[in-house]
Design a protein around this motif. Structure first.
Motif, PDB file in Angstrom:
ATOM      1  N   TYR A  53      76.452  65.099  18.287  1.00 56.56           N
ATOM      2  CA  TYR A  53      76.822  63.538  18.396  1.00 56.56           C
ATOM      3  C   TYR A  53      75.538  63.041  17.595  1.00 56.56           C
ATOM      4  O   TYR A  53      74.375  63.030  17.877  1.00 56.56           O
ATOM      5  CB  TYR A  53      76.825  63.057  19.669  1.00 56.56           C
ATOM      6  N   ASN A  55      74.024  59.328  16.692  1.00 60.81           N
ATOM      7  CA  ASN A  55      74.065  57.864  17.332  1.00 60.81           C
ATOM      8  C   ASN A  55      73.426  57.112  15.984  1.00 60.81           C
ATOM      9  O   ASN A  55      72.345  56.517  16.074  1.00 60.81           O
ATOM     10  CB  ASN A  55      72.884  57.780  18.364  1.00 60.81           C
ATOM     11  N   ALA A  68      83.197  56.148  17.053  1.00 61.06           N
ATOM     12  CA  ALA A  68      82.676  57.425  16.264  1.00 61.06           C
ATOM     13  C   ALA A  68      83.868  57.871  15.464  1.00 61.06           C
ATOM     14  O   ALA A  68      85.022  58.137  15.945  1.00 61.06           O
ATOM     15  CB  ALA A  68      82.127  58.271  17.207  1.00 61.06           C
ATOM     16  N   ASN A 133      79.238  55.874  14.283  1.00 61.50           N
ATOM     17  CA  ASN A 133      78.669  56.998  14.896  1.00 61.50           C
ATOM     18  C   ASN A 133      79.651  58.262  14.572  1.00 61.50           C
ATOM     19  O   ASN A 133      80.791  58.160  13.873  1.00 61.50           O
ATOM     20  CB  ASN A 133      78.623  56.896  16.357  1.00 61.50           C
ATOM     21  N   LEU A 135      80.655  62.283  15.430  1.00 60.54           N
ATOM     22  CA  LEU A 135      80.769  63.519  16.437  1.00 60.54           C
ATOM     23  C   LEU A 135      81.492  64.782  15.392  1.00 60.54           C
ATOM     24  O   LEU A 135      82.418  64.324  14.971  1.00 60.54           O
ATOM     25  CB  LEU A 135      81.763  63.122  17.484  1.00 60.54           C
ATOM     26  N   ARG A 159      83.762  60.148  26.036  1.00 57.81           N
ATOM     27  CA  ARG A 159      82.402  59.887  26.142  1.00 57.81           C
ATOM     28  C   ARG A 159      81.416  59.364  25.059  1.00 57.81           C
ATOM     29  O   ARG A 159      80.633  58.568  25.266  1.00 57.81           O
ATOM     30  CB  ARG A 159      81.637  61.364  26.502  1.00 57.81           C
ATOM     31  N   TYR A 160      82.333  59.672  23.790  1.00 54.22           N
ATOM     32  CA  TYR A 160      81.348  59.401  22.741  1.00 54.22           C
ATOM     33  C   TYR A 160      82.249  58.317  21.715  1.00 54.22           C
ATOM     34  O   TYR A 160      81.704  57.931  20.490  1.00 54.22           O
ATOM     35  CB  TYR A 160      80.960  60.554  21.700  1.00 54.22           C
TER      36      TYR A 160
END
Length: 383
Positions: A53, A55, A68, A133, A135, A159-160
């Motif tokens: 990931y 950021n 993301a 973002n 991933l 989560r992301y």
């Protein structure tokens, strides 16, 4: 390194160490070793899955927690002895990257290196070209049980805050470097189909005393052929059987016939219709001969159905560099599980070799991977 040099290194390193299903210790170690030098958070959200990931929000001074874009690569190989003749062939007898997953990983790793370079330039004062973002998902078991489903169940996308996913498959039937896809159905739902017909054996001189499982099986096959001709006139679908075993000796009525094949459809509705039709064919084939049957359809993979809005976004960003696949294809891919979890776009990258996937002679020129990497860069810069 230049793009091609980097892609070639990654692909050939990974080609030498093919591993199967969820048993990927060397492959995941290699992927982690590349990611360890990058400014990303590396996690293993489920068995034999590596995620990275980036950021971008933090690096670019934006509010945290933005959406993301996910990029997927599959890591597993096939239980095949390699006969490609390349200098970097498999070091593991009976294992081979014969489906191009080494190329998929190489593109994703090179894209991760590019994202890292972009963020380094941002830290040095450059403008941020990444609106979201990022991933990266390196998944296991595409060739076996559908590792994508396990990834979705892990919660990593929530989560992301991933709300879109892109992926590639190298494609020998397309010219080298061509990127192609289509909105809506692209690849089929696959379901392994197993039929066992139970009869009663007798000597052929007393065939009236038996119940002929072989003859019932033959009628079943012709009935299914007629059924699929009828259904495919409405919507593309296919059911073919590659295995039929029956009987024990030449002068006795067969007591059992086993038939196995694969059903391919593009919608759940057609799957239900085909399954009901096959059930009817089995019943109508068995009853006249006094036989019974067992019928099993594996769940398999859902159809790969590209999100129309995401296709439009990609087409707007890529223009003529994204070509259209005119008709859906009757192969299957577990990328479909991602598309049932979040909007996804699956694309084909031409190798131009014509050597079929899953062949022990499969090979490709890494230069085609440059086009895949360029495509990922463009998509990652698209809001």
């Amino acid at each position: 390194m230049e793009d091609l040099e980097l892609l070639t290194k990654f692909r050939r390193d990974l080609h030498r160490i093919p591993e199967l299903s969820f048993d990927l210790p060397e492959t995941t170690r290699y992927v982690r070793s590349v990611l360890a030098d990058l400014s990303c958070e590396v996690t293993e959200p489920c068995e034999s899955c590596v995620c990275a990931y980036f950021n971008v929000d933090e690096a670019c001074g934006r509010a945290a927690g933005g959406p993301a874009t996910a990029i997927r690569a599959d890591m597993d190989a096939l239980p095949i002895n390699e006969d490609s003749g390349v200098s970097f062939c498999s070091t593991k007898p009976g294992h081979m990257h014969a489906c191009g997953h080494d190329g998929h990983m190489a593109m994703a790793l090179a894209a991760a290196c590019w994202v890292n370079d972009v963020l380094a330039q941002v830290h040095a004062g450059a403008a941020c070209p990444l609106p979201r973002n990022v991933l990266f998902v390196f998944q296991p078991a595409e060739e076996t049980t559908g590792g994508a489903r396990t990834v979705c169940e892990s919660g990593v996308f929530e989560r992301y805050h991933a709300d879109r996913i892109f992926g590639f498959h190298v494609w020998p039937d397309l010219p080298a470097g061509v990127v192609a896809t289509r909105p809506g159905p692209l690849l089929a739902r696959a379901s392994e189909t197993h039929v066992t017909i139970h009869g009663t054996s007798s000597h052929i001189a007393k065939s009236a005393d038996g119940h002929d499982a072989l003859l019932a099986g033959a009628h079943f096959l012709t009935g299914v052929e007629a059924l699929m001709a009828e259904l495919s006139a409405e919507e593309p679908c296919l059911l073919k059987f590659g295995l039929m075993q029956s009987g024990a000796v030449c002068n006795a009525i067969s007591a059992q016939t086993q038939i196995a094949g694969s059903l391919r459809v593009f919608s759940d509705e057609m799957f239900d219709r085909a399954r009901a039709g096959v059930e009817r064919c089995a019943r109508e084939a068995c009853e006249p001969y006094g036989c019974t049957y067992d019928l099993d359809f594996a769940d398999g993979y859902p159809p790969v159905t590209n999100d129309a809005a995401l296709y439009g976004l990609a087409k707007g960003a890529l223009g003529d560099a994204l070509e259209l696949v005119p008709e859906p294809l009757l192969i299957a891919e577990d990328f479909a599980f991602y598309q049932r979890h979040l909007p996804g776009l699956f694309m084909l990258l031409g190798t131009g070799t014509g050597i079929p996937l899953h062949s022990d002679e499969f090979r490709m020129d890494e230069s085609v991977l440059v086009r895949g990497l360029e495509t990922y860069r463009t998509l990652l810069q698209t809001a």
